[in-house]
Design a protein around this motif. Structure first.
Motif, PDB file in Angstrom:
ATOM      1  N   THR A  50      -7.314   2.688 -13.949  1.00  0.00           N
ATOM      2  CA  THR A  50      -7.685   2.260 -12.672  1.00  0.00           C
ATOM      3  C   THR A  50      -7.949   0.810 -12.504  1.00  0.00           C
ATOM      4  O   THR A  50      -8.146   0.152 -13.492  1.00  0.00           O
ATOM      5  N   ASN A  73      -3.600   1.102  -2.966  1.00  0.00           N
ATOM      6  CA  ASN A  73      -4.503   1.346  -1.683  1.00  0.00           C
ATOM      7  C   ASN A  73      -5.093   0.311  -0.833  1.00  0.00           C
ATOM      8  O   ASN A  73      -5.352  -0.939  -1.634  1.00  0.00           O
ATOM      9  N   LYS A  74      -5.345   0.725   0.501  1.00  0.00           N
ATOM     10  CA  LYS A  74      -6.295  -0.453   1.095  1.00  0.00           C
ATOM     11  C   LYS A  74      -6.999  -0.756   0.394  1.00  0.00           C
ATOM     12  O   LYS A  74      -8.088   0.038  -0.419  1.00  0.00           O
ATOM     13  N   THR A 105      -4.496   2.665  -8.976  1.00  0.00           N
ATOM     14  CA  THR A 105      -4.354   3.617 -10.028  1.00  0.00           C
ATOM     15  C   THR A 105      -2.981   3.713 -10.732  1.00  0.00           C
ATOM     16  O   THR A 105      -2.230   3.550  -9.797  1.00  0.00           O
ATOM     17  N   ASP A 138      -7.611  -1.152  -4.147  1.00  0.00           N
ATOM     18  CA  ASP A 138      -7.730  -0.258  -5.266  1.00  0.00           C
ATOM     19  C   ASP A 138      -6.365   0.124  -5.781  1.00  0.00           C
ATOM     20  O   ASP A 138      -5.584   0.248  -5.052  1.00  0.00           O
ATOM     21  N   GLU A 170       0.932  -1.087  -0.039  1.00  0.00           N
ATOM     22  CA  GLU A 170      -0.017  -0.060  -0.099  1.00  0.00           C
ATOM     23  C   GLU A 170       0.763   1.208   0.087  1.00  0.00           C
ATOM     24  O   GLU A 170       1.466   1.747   1.092  1.00  0.00           O
ATOM     25  N   ASN A 171       1.208   1.751  -1.274  1.00  0.00           N
ATOM     26  CA  ASN A 171       2.120   2.875  -1.227  1.00  0.00           C
ATOM     27  C   ASN A 171       1.955   3.559  -2.781  1.00  0.00           C
ATOM     28  O   ASN A 171       1.210   2.844  -3.559  1.00  0.00           O
ATOM     29  N   THR A 172       2.551   4.512  -3.068  1.00  0.00           N
ATOM     30  CA  THR A 172       2.696   5.200  -4.438  1.00  0.00           C
ATOM     31  C   THR A 172       3.980   4.610  -4.958  1.00  0.00           C
ATOM     32  O   THR A 172       5.023   5.220  -4.291  1.00  0.00           O
ATOM     33  N   SER A 184      -0.406   3.441  -7.780  1.00  0.00           N
ATOM     34  CA  SER A 184      -0.736   3.698  -6.254  1.00  0.00           C
ATOM     35  C   SER A 184      -1.399   2.472  -5.940  1.00  0.00           C
ATOM     36  O   SER A 184      -2.446   2.358  -6.851  1.00  0.00           O
TER      37      SER A 184
END
Length: 156
Positions: free
Chosen positions: A95, A72-73, A78, A76, A43-45, A70
């Motif tokens: 996405t 995410n939790k 992107t 997800d 979970e990071n960019t 990215s």
């Protein structure tokens, strides 16, 4: 005699600890141990540090400034991918979702192109997963070459 027993006990404890720590290594390139979960580390960019396509360094085509992903939790994902062939730039916005598979050793990325709505699914073997490093390998099939991508945390 007590000193010898105490020394042997300590050596045994140290030996077992070292054995357990080295046995905990999940991924080929490490880390040996982490106190953060695999999902928390993903979970990071991320930006591309290096890209190898069929063993050939293709970083200059895929790691153009502005390319980032990215995760995410909740799974997800992107991404903005900017590619160049030296003459023009091609930008794609994505996405989608990410998942862990194969006892957390495989990373699945399902992305949808924002313009064409084409869905692209990729499975990668995780080779290294640290807070600031995420290395992935996609083994080639009869139709494609293997890819090896080193991601680093954005801002590092």
């Amino acid at each position: 005699m007590r000193t010898l027993k105490a020394t042997l006990s300590r050596l045994l404890i140290v030996g077992l600890t070292v054995s357990l720590l080295t046995a905990c290594k999940k991924y080929d390139e490490g880390p040996g141990i982490s106190f953060r979960s695999k999902k928390a580390r993903i979970e990071n960019t991320w930006v591309i540090e290096q890209a190898l396509l069929g063993g050939v360094d293709s970083t200059q085509y895929y790691a153009v400034e502005g390319t980032e992903f990215s995760f995410n939790k909740g799974g997800d994902a992107t991404g903005i991918q900017i590619r160049t062939n030296g003459i023009y730039f091609d930008t794609t916005n994505y996405t989608g979702n990410w998942e862990l598979h194969e006892k957390n050793e495989a990373f699945a990325l399902i992305l949808t192109d924002a313009i064409t709505q084409e869905i692209d699914t990729n499975w990668w073997w995780i080779r290294r997963l640290k807070n600031q490093e995420f290395w992935l390998e996609e083994e080639g099939s009869s139709n494609s070459q293997s890819e090896y991508i080193k991601l680093k945390q954005k801002g590092d």
